[in-house]
Design a protein around this motif. Sequence first.
Motif, PDB file in Angstrom:
ATOM      1  N   MET A   1       0.853  -1.204   0.000  1.00 29.78           N
ATOM      2  CA  MET A   1       0.000   0.000   0.000  1.00 29.78           C
ATOM      3  C   MET A   1       0.887   1.252   0.000  1.00 29.78           C
ATOM      4  O   MET A   1       1.944   1.269   0.584  1.00 29.78           O
ATOM      5  N   THR A   2       0.347   2.279  -0.649  1.00 26.91           N
ATOM      6  CA  THR A   2       1.126   3.508  -0.789  1.00 26.91           C
ATOM      7  C   THR A   2       0.477   4.640   0.006  1.00 26.91           C
ATOM      8  O   THR A   2      -0.746   4.796  -0.029  1.00 26.91           O
ATOM      9  N   ASP A   3       1.293   5.401   0.654  1.00 30.02           N
ATOM     10  CA  ASP A   3       0.792   6.561   1.383  1.00 30.02           C
ATOM     11  C   ASP A   3       0.256   7.592   0.376  1.00 30.02           C
ATOM     12  O   ASP A   3       0.959   7.949  -0.576  1.00 30.02           O
ATOM     13  N   ARG A   4      -0.971   8.049   0.597  1.00 29.08           N
ATOM     14  CA  ARG A   4      -1.613   8.892  -0.415  1.00 29.08           C
ATOM     15  C   ARG A   4      -0.930  10.244  -0.557  1.00 29.08           C
ATOM     16  O   ARG A   4      -0.828  10.814  -1.626  1.00 29.08           O
TER      17      ARG A   4
ATOM     18  N   THR B   1       2.379  11.236   0.280  1.00 26.50           N
ATOM     19  CA  THR B   1       3.790  11.329  -0.128  1.00 26.50           C
ATOM     20  C   THR B   1       4.156  10.399  -1.275  1.00 26.50           C
ATOM     21  O   THR B   1       5.208  10.569  -1.896  1.00 26.50           O
ATOM     22  N   GLY B   2       3.305   9.416  -1.541  1.00 28.93           N
ATOM     23  CA  GLY B   2       3.658   8.435  -2.563  1.00 28.93           C
ATOM     24  C   GLY B   2       4.640   7.387  -2.056  1.00 28.93           C
ATOM     25  O   GLY B   2       5.048   6.497  -2.797  1.00 28.93           O
ATOM     26  N   LEU B   3       5.027   7.493  -0.792  1.00 31.90           N
ATOM     27  CA  LEU B   3       5.948   6.500  -0.216  1.00 31.90           C
ATOM     28  C   LEU B   3       5.182   5.220   0.104  1.00 31.90           C
ATOM     29  O   LEU B   3       3.965   5.262   0.314  1.00 31.90           O
ATOM     30  N   PRO B   4       5.898   4.076   0.157  1.00 37.20           N
ATOM     31  CA  PRO B   4       5.192   2.864   0.590  1.00 37.20           C
ATOM     32  C   PRO B   4       4.820   3.020   2.067  1.00 37.20           C
ATOM     33  O   PRO B   4       5.573   3.636   2.824  1.00 37.20           O
ATOM     34  N   ASP B   5       3.671   2.462   2.445  1.00 35.39           N
ATOM     35  CA  ASP B   5       3.315   2.505   3.876  1.00 35.39           C
ATOM     36  C   ASP B   5       4.321   1.698   4.678  1.00 35.39           C
ATOM     37  O   ASP B   5       4.816   2.153   5.699  1.00 35.39           O
TER      38      ASP B   5
ATOM     39  N   ARG C   1      10.476  -0.800   2.412  1.00 35.49           N
ATOM     40  CA  ARG C   1      10.852  -1.845   1.443  1.00 35.49           C
ATOM     41  C   ARG C   1      12.235  -2.408   1.766  1.00 35.49           C
ATOM     42  O   ARG C   1      13.088  -1.689   2.271  1.00 35.49           O
TER      43      ARG C   1
ATOM     44  N   ASP D   1      15.376  -4.769  -2.910  1.00 38.05           N
ATOM     45  CA  ASP D   1      14.374  -4.186  -3.800  1.00 38.05           C
ATOM     46  C   ASP D   1      14.815  -2.816  -4.304  1.00 38.05           C
ATOM     47  O   ASP D   1      14.705  -2.495  -5.483  1.00 38.05           O
TER      48      ASP D   1
ATOM     49  N   GLU E   1      15.892  -1.474  -8.029  1.00 38.09           N
ATOM     50  CA  GLU E   1      15.262  -0.330  -8.692  1.00 38.09           C
ATOM     51  C   GLU E   1      16.324   0.677  -9.163  1.00 38.09           C
ATOM     52  O   GLU E   1      16.229   1.237 -10.255  1.00 38.09           O
TER      53      GLU E   1
END
Length: 488
Positions: free
Chosen positions: A1-4, A6-10, A13, A17, A21
């Motif tokens: 899931m992504t934080d709405r 900031t766009g960071l993963p909740d 990671r 990974d 990337e």
Amino acid sequence: MTDRQTGLPDAGRPAEDLLAELRALTAADLPTRGGRTTAYTYDAGRPEVRAAAEGAYLAMLEVNGLDPTAFPSIVALERQVVGAVAARLGGDERTPGIFTSGGTESILLAVKAARDARPEVAEPEIVVPATAHAAFFKAGTYLKVKVVAVPVDPETFRAVPAAMAAACTERTVLVVASAPSYAHGVVDPVAAIAAAAAERGLPCHVDACVGGWLLPWLAEAGAEVPPFDLSVPGVTSLSCDLHKFGYAPKGASVLLFRDQPMRLAAYFACAQWPGYPVVNSTVQSSKGAGPLAGAWATLQALGADGYRELGRAALDATRRLVAGVGAVDGLRVLGTPDATLVAIGTEGDDPVDLWELADESRARGFFLQPQLSVDGLPASLHVTLTGVSGHGVDALLDALRESVAAVRARGPVAPPTEILALLDGLDFTTLDDATFAALLPATGLDLSPEAATRMAGVNRLLNALPPHLRDQLATRFLSALYSPYLGK
Ligand SMILES: Cc1ncc(COP(=O)(O)O)c(C=O)c1O
């Protein structure tokens, strides 16, 4: 899931990974090893040296260079690094120096020191050869110091000492020479420039950012290197980047001063705020100690013999390239390089289009850096040769010959008359981002990463524009590039 927001993963990671990337992202970058990217990168070609630098960098990752009393390790390392550079470049263990993040920061501090040493001069000026690095113009802008750029000899591309001396006034606070200049790889007549400066009581800075840790080893390998360092009377400061021919990770330069008062004038202190008393030798305050440790480890891991060998190899590669370019119809080397930096220009009645040549060479695996014409100095393509370049010189010459043939076969390219007419009278500074983005297709500028492989149109346009418009266009382009809502 992504934080709405900031766009960071909740959830965080895993490192593998992230590294995967990064590997995917950098796949589109120019290669940093192997010598085919003939600017920006300096590859010693020795995995064990890189491993030493990487280990040292990581070992100091969290150390803050802000406070040498909290982290005495940085003092010990900086003393060693500055000491080695000073000893090789005409100084000794008493020579004051500063470890900085790069050539630009060293130059900013040299100009600041010269300016602040003369507080009585209300409108300070520095006298530089027209071939001096852009960092001096940056210093001029940041520090409100006027840059007086003096034309160089149009054949040799070296500074003309008499013209430099004639440009000095009562407002001059610093005179500059390059050893060598980046664009043409030639060493200015440092001794004559420094002597003329000294006669007028003026300090002289030698920009040996690219050459400082190269020229001494080239001299040992038999190259004729004119005197350029602190042993030359009248030279009062010198910059030498270790992240260039020191082969250290980026973020490493040394600024040397002849005397202590000048280093003091480069420092900054502020105890008139309620937090910790600040005293800095550099522009940055908090800063990673990784680059210092990386530079120290690279110097130690290569050793003097390592630099000797790399210098010999780079010199040999340069001689082969210079001879080979001279034999390609329509191309010539500008001036007579003193170091291992070569500017490839055109000659003859039917000159090759350099911008198309750069794109063709890139398609064949070699990045040659476009250098625009300015004030009567011809345009060229830049090649920096390092210790690993030797393996690729024949392939580079093949690529050049093939590229010239391909460019010639396509015939001449029309000048960008229509775009110039479109841009004529535009004030880029007042355009909003959306209007600027709408203009981009007409200019040939493109925000996509793929566009970087076909830059001929952009370079042709930039070359045709007057310098102040080049700067404005480039600035707006950079701003647009970093604006994610544009170019989608
Ligand atoms: C002669 C010279 N001076 C200054 C600089 C600026 O160095 P940096 O890019 O590390 O700021 C360079 C960079 O190539 C250079 O060649």
